[in-house]
Scaffold this motif. Structure first.
Motif, PDB file in Angstrom:
ATOM      1  N   THR A   1       0.772  -1.150   0.066  1.00 28.87           N
ATOM      2  CA  THR A   1      -0.007  -0.182  -0.183  1.00 28.87           C
ATOM      3  C   THR A   1       0.506   1.058   0.159  1.00 28.87           C
ATOM      4  O   THR A   1       2.222   1.380   0.464  1.00 28.87           O
TER       5      THR A   1
ATOM      6  N   VAL B   1      -3.592   0.728  -2.005  1.00 26.50           N
ATOM      7  CA  VAL B   1      -3.593  -0.393  -2.753  1.00 26.50           C
ATOM      8  C   VAL B   1      -2.642  -0.616  -3.890  1.00 26.50           C
ATOM      9  O   VAL B   1      -3.283  -0.007  -4.789  1.00 26.50           O
TER      10      VAL B   1
ATOM     11  N   ALA C   1      -7.333  -1.444   3.876  1.00 25.02           N
ATOM     12  CA  ALA C   1      -6.848  -0.585   3.320  1.00 25.02           C
ATOM     13  C   ALA C   1      -7.736   0.570   2.408  1.00 25.02           C
ATOM     14  O   ALA C   1      -7.033   1.791   2.473  1.00 25.02           O
TER      15      ALA C   1
END
Length: 82
Positions: A10, A72, A64
């Motif tokens: 990420t 991501v 995320a």
């Protein structure tokens, strides 16, 4: 039982922290590595049974992306690494 390795990368620390938390809570996996890749990119690696790693990575990606500014960069799963 076949074993797999999964990785999520990420942009930014808050997103990878949320991904790591969700990944290890979602399935029976072990957090193998947590590190900085480059220029603010972070990554985690989890290991466990193939079906558990697939579920874990999916939950980690969702977590995320739900973080403010979370992006991501990449993710992958390697089944039966030798």
């Amino acid at each position: 039982m076949p074993v797999a390795v999964g990785t999520i990368e990420t942009l930014g620390f808050p997103a990878i922290l949320a991904a790591a938390d969700a990944a290890v809570k979602a399935a029976r996996v072990t957090l193998v590595k947590f590190d900085m890749a480059e220029k603010g990119n972070f990554y985690i690696t989890v290991r466990g049974p193939v079906s558990e790693v697939q579920q874990s990575i999916a939950e980690g990606i969702t977590a995320a992306q739900s973080v403010f500014g979370g992006e991501v960069i990449s993710h992958f799963i390697i089944a039966n690494p030798t």
